[in-house]
Design a protein around this motif. Structure first.
Motif, PDB file in Angstrom:
ATOM      1  N   UNK A 120      56.118  27.475  47.870  1.00 34.39           N
ATOM      2  CA  UNK A 120      56.243  27.814  46.456  1.00 34.39           C
ATOM      3  C   UNK A 120      54.972  27.499  45.683  1.00 34.39           C
ATOM      4  N   UNK A 121      54.156  26.579  46.197  1.00 30.41           N
ATOM      5  CA  UNK A 121      52.844  26.361  45.594  1.00 30.41           C
ATOM      6  C   UNK A 121      51.983  27.605  45.797  1.00 30.41           C
ATOM      7  N   UNK A 122      52.078  28.188  46.990  1.00 32.49           N
ATOM      8  CA  UNK A 122      51.340  29.421  47.269  1.00 32.49           C
ATOM      9  C   UNK A 122      51.877  30.576  46.434  1.00 32.49           C
ATOM     10  N   UNK A 123      53.198  30.627  46.268  1.00 31.05           N
ATOM     11  CA  UNK A 123      53.801  31.689  45.455  1.00 31.05           C
ATOM     12  C   UNK A 123      53.356  31.569  44.006  1.00 31.05           C
ATOM     13  N   UNK A 124      53.287  30.329  43.505  1.00 30.31           N
ATOM     14  CA  UNK A 124      52.826  30.101  42.132  1.00 30.31           C
ATOM     15  C   UNK A 124      51.392  30.580  41.958  1.00 30.31           C
ATOM     16  N   UNK A 125      50.558  30.276  42.943  1.00 30.90           N
ATOM     17  CA  UNK A 125      49.162  30.719  42.898  1.00 30.90           C
ATOM     18  C   UNK A 125      49.078  32.243  42.925  1.00 30.90           C
ATOM     19  N   UNK A 126      49.918  32.876  43.755  1.00 27.59           N
ATOM     20  CA  UNK A 126      49.921  34.337  43.840  1.00 27.59           C
ATOM     21  C   UNK A 126      50.286  34.968  42.497  1.00 27.59           C
ATOM     22  N   UNK A 127      51.321  34.441  41.847  1.00 26.14           N
ATOM     23  CA  UNK A 127      51.744  35.009  40.564  1.00 26.14           C
ATOM     24  C   UNK A 127      50.620  34.902  39.539  1.00 26.14           C
ATOM     25  N   UNK A 183      54.438  32.066  36.025  1.00 29.20           N
ATOM     26  CA  UNK A 183      55.101  31.496  37.205  1.00 29.20           C
ATOM     27  C   UNK A 183      56.075  30.386  36.807  1.00 29.20           C
ATOM     28  N   UNK A 184      56.875  30.628  35.787  1.00 26.47           N
ATOM     29  CA  UNK A 184      57.787  29.596  35.293  1.00 26.47           C
ATOM     30  C   UNK A 184      58.779  29.147  36.358  1.00 26.47           C
ATOM     31  N   UNK A 185      59.453  30.099  36.983  1.00 29.10           N
ATOM     32  CA  UNK A 185      60.483  29.772  37.973  1.00 29.10           C
ATOM     33  C   UNK A 185      59.847  29.292  39.269  1.00 29.10           C
ATOM     34  N   UNK A 186      58.813  29.973  39.707  1.00 31.14           N
ATOM     35  CA  UNK A 186      58.156  29.590  40.959  1.00 31.14           C
ATOM     36  C   UNK A 186      57.612  28.170  40.882  1.00 31.14           C
ATOM     37  N   UNK A 187      56.982  27.815  39.767  1.00 31.52           N
ATOM     38  CA  UNK A 187      56.419  26.467  39.638  1.00 31.52           C
ATOM     39  C   UNK A 187      57.530  25.429  39.506  1.00 31.52           C
ATOM     40  N   UNK A 188      58.634  25.791  38.840  1.00 29.33           N
ATOM     41  CA  UNK A 188      59.768  24.865  38.737  1.00 29.33           C
ATOM     42  C   UNK A 188      60.393  24.625  40.108  1.00 29.33           C
ATOM     43  N   UNK A 189      60.500  25.679  40.914  1.00 30.76           N
ATOM     44  CA  UNK A 189      61.030  25.541  42.273  1.00 30.76           C
ATOM     45  C   UNK A 189      60.110  24.654  43.112  1.00 30.76           C
ATOM     46  N   UNK A 190      58.813  24.850  42.975  1.00 33.78           N
ATOM     47  CA  UNK A 190      57.839  24.006  43.685  1.00 33.78           C
ATOM     48  C   UNK A 190      58.040  22.532  43.336  1.00 33.78           C
ATOM     49  N   UNK A 191      58.170  22.257  42.031  1.00 29.00           N
ATOM     50  CA  UNK A 191      58.317  20.869  41.580  1.00 29.00           C
ATOM     51  C   UNK A 191      59.647  20.269  42.030  1.00 29.00           C
ATOM     52  N   UNK A 192      60.713  21.067  42.009  1.00 29.03           N
ATOM     53  CA  UNK A 192      62.002  20.556  42.457  1.00 29.03           C
ATOM     54  C   UNK A 192      61.966  20.218  43.940  1.00 29.03           C
ATOM     55  N   UNK A 193      61.394  21.105  44.742  1.00 26.03           N
ATOM     56  CA  UNK A 193      61.292  20.864  46.179  1.00 26.03           C
ATOM     57  C   UNK A 193      60.420  19.643  46.478  1.00 26.03           C
ATOM     58  N   UNK A 194      59.350  19.462  45.710  1.00 26.60           N
ATOM     59  CA  UNK A 194      58.492  18.289  45.887  1.00 26.60           C
ATOM     60  C   UNK A 194      59.264  17.014  45.579  1.00 26.60           C
ATOM     61  N   UNK A 195      60.105  17.064  44.557  1.00 26.09           N
ATOM     62  CA  UNK A 195      60.933  15.905  44.208  1.00 26.09           C
ATOM     63  C   UNK A 195      61.923  15.593  45.332  1.00 26.09           C
TER      64      UNK A 195
END
Length: 261
Positions: free
Chosen positions: A225-232, A239-251
């Motif tokens: 999801x970090x890569x997806x955020x960068x792609x967007x 990349x509101x949702x993609x970055x939120x998903x990245x942060x949730x998964x990191x948590x």
């Protein structure tokens, strides 16, 4: 069936409810500082004036206006009249409203509107909790409404609605963001078909897979999801949702590390 019902807030939802109540034989007293009352609705100049003589008050304005509407309307309430708050407010706000009403001896119910009102009107599914839930549901259902009563205090109906909203609105946001990015990448139709196929084939196992997969593969999916955020961002798409998903998964991954250490 006859009765007098005040409707505070004559926007899209309030106007539809008021219209259907009038058609069902209720005397409807309406108030909205910005919207004129529709035909058949008795126009009034304030919350207190609308509440005068009403057996039931429906507050259908906004979360921000809910407390002010109740405090302003109390002066016009007759003894025994019930107050129903239909606004999309937090459970805490609903409990505050219930406390204010109880302090003035006013029966109160928290009503959550569980689907869009347009096209359904008074028949939109509603869920009621609080001390006056049964009485208010009986009154509204006698006019053709579809109010279900759930045992418990005010705030529980709002809680159910908002928990549902976390899923539906979150899913909607993910779909909008993904399709916006796919459009920018020139493959919107391809992704739309994938989304449709996933939604139409979903079942109980799908939910388990989504939850279990997030936990089991949190580290790998954080990188994905970090890569997806960068792609967007490369596509010039938020990349509101993609970055939120990245942060949730990191948590989730960090939590697992803490538990194992």
């Amino acid at each position: 069936m006859t009765g007098t019902i005040a409707v505070l807030g004559l926007g899209e939802a309030g106007s539809a409810l008021a219209r259907d109540l009038v058609a069902a034989g209720a005397v409807v007293r309406g108030y909205d500082p910005a919207v004129a009352a529709a035909k058949g609705v008795v126009a009034t100049g304030s919350e207190a004036e609308a509440a005068e003589g009403a057996d039931l008050v429906l507050s259908v304005n906004s979360s921000a206006a809910a407390v002010g509407a109740l405090e302003a309307g109390l002066a016009g309430l007759k003894t025994g009249a019930a107050w129903a708050d239909l606004n999309t407010a937090s459970p805490g706000t609903k409990r505050k409203l219930a406390d204010i009403a109880a302090g003035h001896g006013v029966p109160f119910t928290d009503i959550a509107i569980m689907a869009p009102v347009p096209g359904r009107g008074l028949r939109v599914p509603m869920l009621a909790t609080g001390v006056a839930a049964e009485t208010v549901a009986t009154t509204l259902n006698s006019f053709g409404a579809a109010v279900e009563v759930m045992a418990g205090d005010a705030g529980l109906a709002a809680e159910r609605k908002l928990l549902r909203s976390v899923f539906f609105k979150g899913m909607s946001a993910a779909v909008v963001e993904a399709l916006t990015a796919a459009r920018a990448a020139g493959c919107e139709d391809w992704l739309r078909k994938i989304i449709v196929d996933e939604l139409t084939s979903a079942n109980a196992a799908t939910v388990d897979r989504l939850v279990d997969g997030s936990v089991k593969h949190a580290v790998r999916r954080t990188s994905e999801m970090a890569a997806a955020t960068e792609m967007l961002r490369e596509l010039d798409v938020r990349a509101d949702v993609a970055s939120a998903a990245r942060d949730q998964l990191a948590h989730i991954a960090d939590t697992q590390d803490c538990q194992q250490s």
